[in-house]
Design a protein around this motif. Structure first.
Motif, short mmCIF file in Angstrom:
data_model
loop_
_atom_site.label_atom_id
_atom_site.label_comp_id
_atom_site.label_asym_id
_atom_site.label_seq_id
_atom_site.Cartn_x
_atom_site.Cartn_y
_atom_site.Cartn_z
N LEU B 203 0.84 -1.21 0.00
CA LEU B 203 0.00 0.00 0.00
C LEU B 203 0.87 1.25 0.00
CD1 LEU B 203 -2.88 -0.65 2.58
CD2 LEU B 203 -2.59 -1.52 0.26
N ARG B 204 0.39 2.24 -0.71
CA ARG B 204 1.00 3.58 -0.61
C ARG B 204 -0.11 4.60 -0.80
NH1 ARG B 204 4.62 4.80 -5.21
NH2 ARG B 204 5.94 3.09 -4.53
N GLY B 205 -0.22 5.53 0.13
CA GLY B 205 -1.24 6.59 0.04
C GLY B 205 -2.65 6.05 -0.08
N GLY B 206 -2.91 4.92 0.54
CA GLY B 206 -4.26 4.37 0.54
C GLY B 206 -4.62 3.54 -0.67
N CYS B 207 -3.64 3.29 -1.56
CA CYS B 207 -3.91 2.48 -2.75
C CYS B 207 -2.96 1.30 -2.81
CB CYS B 207 -3.69 3.31 -4.03
SG CYS B 207 -4.78 4.73 -4.10
N VAL B 208 -3.39 0.26 -3.51
CA VAL B 208 -2.50 -0.88 -3.73
C VAL B 208 -1.57 -0.54 -4.89
CG1 VAL B 208 -2.38 -3.31 -4.39
CG2 VAL B 208 -4.27 -2.50 -2.97
N VAL B 209 -0.25 -0.55 -4.63
CA VAL B 209 0.70 -0.25 -5.71
C VAL B 209 1.38 -1.50 -6.22
CG1 VAL B 209 1.11 2.14 -5.02
CG2 VAL B 209 2.50 0.32 -4.02
N ALA B 210 1.28 -2.61 -5.49
CA ALA B 210 1.84 -3.86 -5.98
C ALA B 210 1.15 -4.99 -5.25
CB ALA B 210 3.34 -3.91 -5.74
N ARG B 211 1.08 -6.14 -5.90
CA ARG B 211 0.49 -7.32 -5.26
C ARG B 211 1.09 -8.56 -5.89
NH1 ARG B 211 -5.55 -6.12 -5.87
NH2 ARG B 211 -4.97 -4.11 -6.69
N GLY B 212 1.14 -9.63 -5.13
CA GLY B 212 1.68 -10.86 -5.67
C GLY B 212 2.41 -11.65 -4.60
N ALA B 213 3.24 -12.61 -5.04
CA ALA B 213 4.00 -13.42 -4.09
C ALA B 213 5.08 -12.54 -3.45
CB ALA B 213 4.63 -14.59 -4.80
N PRO B 214 5.32 -12.69 -2.15
CA PRO B 214 6.32 -11.84 -1.47
C PRO B 214 7.68 -11.86 -2.16
CG PRO B 214 5.08 -13.06 0.15
CD PRO B 214 4.64 -13.59 -1.18
N ALA B 215 8.09 -13.04 -2.64
CA ALA B 215 9.42 -13.12 -3.27
C ALA B 215 9.49 -12.27 -4.53
CB ALA B 215 9.74 -14.58 -3.60
#
Lengths: 225, 353
Positions: B203-215
């Motif tokens: 999250l950044r500034g209330g929005c999702v900026v990336a998603r996926g597997a942690p690696a």
């Protein structure tokens, strides 16, 4: 000075203060809780009304009670069909003391409830507790010391109540005479020795009640901080 | 999660509006971001602790929130176990009283939680006398005792210093294994998330900026500060006097023995700047791990780094651009990575499944 002349007033004072504290306990704690946690229309009106006995002369409240309970008053024998037997009895002293101590109990109870972190209540609800269980298992135990202090402050106020009591209950030795009204009576008849003894007992009881309530208040602050 | 967690919500906050949408079947969803990015607000919205949330939240087929239809279940009916940053242990109850709050009659569950989280010795203690780590375990235990369908963990280790935080991680893994409780974990520690989560939202500034597997998502550079730690998972294949062998899937890494036992799942971290790269297999080294690998990503510039695959797991290595040039490293190049045993830290272990 003989103990026998002081004992009836001392015993009656303790009896009146205990009964008046018992009488105000539930409504005052409930109102304290309401004011601590709820926003509602007319809230400031309720707050002002509940605080009124703090700012009006006790004699004014005594007068109102006298009007209300006299034979042709709204709570008198003519209106109700039976006599509540309040005027010039120890029950009248209880009623007067309860009315005058009510705002102090409400205020202290309100602070005690406000000191319970709402998030703890929220957590309890989130763990499945009903509203009654939250009150019983979290709010009341955490506010307990503050609430005991509130009742003790009410008790202290009732110990010293004079203005309303003397109008509603009168000042009948052995029947309705308390420490406070007894001092007035002793002064009027020039019995300074009795006045000193009654005043000494008043101060001692008042100090014990206030000191104990302060002790509970300190514990209350540390329990919820 | 047996079902799916799906949310599309907006929540006005001071300075920005939280506007998030995500659907997942992950059993361990991490939410990563800097302070003030809206992580805790998301968790409180999921827990039903926040007013003013608009949108829709569904879990396991049940609608928790649908502002258009006026549906908003309270937190108890959502069946969430919320562990906030400040734990919110009941100060007037002892450890056992806190644990039993949500499950007074389930004796077996309380005993199991006491055992799994190793809080048995604390059961008669007053919560005011607990250390930070003990408080965290009791708060986690209390949430587990209420049989949550979903655990919501808000920086559960945030108040602890780093070594202590890492000591708590194994308990979370155990809780996941023993109680099968899916969770959403909010943290600003990428290593923590990589160690226990299989999916992450950044999250950044209330929005999702990336998603996926942690690696994939929590790579050095970008969202992360310096000192990136790789998190590797493998099974303990052998245990020696001072070290243990962890099979990362075809590649065996020698790590400090810690308290590992053969057959256990181990989670190990290796700092990206603690790894050396060689083009030829070096000899005469004290380092116990000299592992063949292939470069599969290369980033040049001031924060130069490369990624290799160790078994099936990515390992980021920080190095200088001059070293990349000198070793003539390119994507696909065969290299040897060198890691000292002591540079590997065992974050957590969990018994054989």
């Amino acid at each position: 000075m003989q103990w026998e002349s002081v004992a009836p007033a001392l015993v009656l004072t303790l009896q009146v203060a205990a009964c008046s504290t018992a009488l105000v306990a539930l409504p005052a704690l409930a109102l304290g809780r309401l004011l601590a946690r709820r926003e509602f229309r007319g809230r400031s009106l309720v707050e002002a009304l509940a605080a009124l006995p703090l700012y009006c002369p006790p004699t004014a409240f005594g007068f109102l009670l006298l009007r209300a309970f006299r034979r042709d008053g709204p709570l008198g024998e003519q209106a109700l069909g039976f006599d509540l037997d309040v005027l010039l009895t120890w029950r009248g002293a209880v009623l007067a003391s309860a009315l005058m101590s009510f705002p102090l109990v409400v205020r202290t109870a309100r602070v005690a409830f406000e000191n319970v972190p709402p998030r703890l209540e929220h957590m309890a609800a989130s763990l499945g507790a009903s509203r009654a269980q939250v009150l019983w298992r979290v709010t009341l135990p955490l506010a307990r010391n503050g609430l005991i202090a509130a009742l003790l402050i009410g008790f202290s106020r009732a110990l010293g109540e004079f203005g309303a009591t003397v109008i509603v209950a009168g000042n009948i030795p052995g029947r309705t005479q308390t420490l406070a009204t007894g001092i007035f009576d002793a002064l009027q008849v020039g019995d300074d020795a009795r006045a000193v003894q009654l005043a000494g007992w008043s101060a001692l009881l008042g100090f014990a009640a206030v000191w104990t309530s302060e002790w509970f208040l300190r514990r209350s602050r540390s329990a919820t901080s | 999660m047996s079902g799916a967690l799906e949310f599309r919500l907006t929540l006005p906050l001071a300075g920005f509006t939280l506007a998030l949408e995500h659907a997942t079947r992950s059993r361990a969803l991490g939410v990563f971001g800097a302070s003030g990015s809206g992580k805790s607000s998301l968790l409180e919205a999921l827990a039903g602790w926040r007013g003013g949330v608009r949108g829709r939240i569904q879990f396991d087929g049940a609608t928790w929130l649908d502002s258009e239809r006026g549906v908003a279940l309270d937190s108890a009916r959502r069946g969430v176990g919320y562990v906030p940053q400040d734990q919110l242990l009941f100060p007037h109850l002892g450890v056992e009283g806190n644990l039993r709050f949500g499950c007074a009659r389930d004796e077996g569950l309380v005993e199991r939680v006491l055992r799994v989280l190793e809080i048995e010795p604390l059961r008669t203690r007053d919560v005011a006398s607990l250390s930070g780590g003990e408080r965290q375990r009791v708060a986690l235990g209390r949430a587990l005792c209420a049989r949550p369908r979903l655990l919501l963990l808000d920086e559960p280790f945030g108040a602890l210093d780093r070594p202590l935080r890492r000591r708590i991680l194994p308990y979370l893994l155990r809780a996941q294994r023993e109680f099968g409780a899916p969770f959403v974990l909010v943290s600003h520690d990428p290593t923590e998330i990589a160690a226990v989560c299989d999916e992450v939202l950044v999250l950044r500034g209330g929005c999702v900026v990336a998603r996926g597997a942690p690696a994939q998502v929590l790579a050095p550079g970008g969202e992360l500060d310096e000192g990136f730690e790789n998190v590797l998972r493998g099974r303990v294949s052998a245990v020696g006097a001072a070290s243990a062998s962890v099979d990362l899937g075809g590649v065996v890494l020698e790590v400090p023995r810690a308290e590992l036992a053969p057959g256990e799942l181990a989670v190990v971290s290796v700092r990206a700047d603690d790894v050396l790269v060689a083009r030829a297999a070096p000899t005469g080294l004290s380092a116990r791990n000299v592992l063949p690998a292939r470069v599969d990503e290369l980033v040049r510039g001031p924060a130069a780094r490369l990624r290799v695959q160790l078994g099936a797991q990515p390992l980021w290595i920080e190095l200088t651009e001059a070293a990349i040039d000198e070793l003539e490293l390119t994507r696909g190049a065969a290299v040897f990575v060198v890691v000292k045993t002591r540079a590997c830290r065992v974050l957590a272990s969990a018994g054989a499944a």
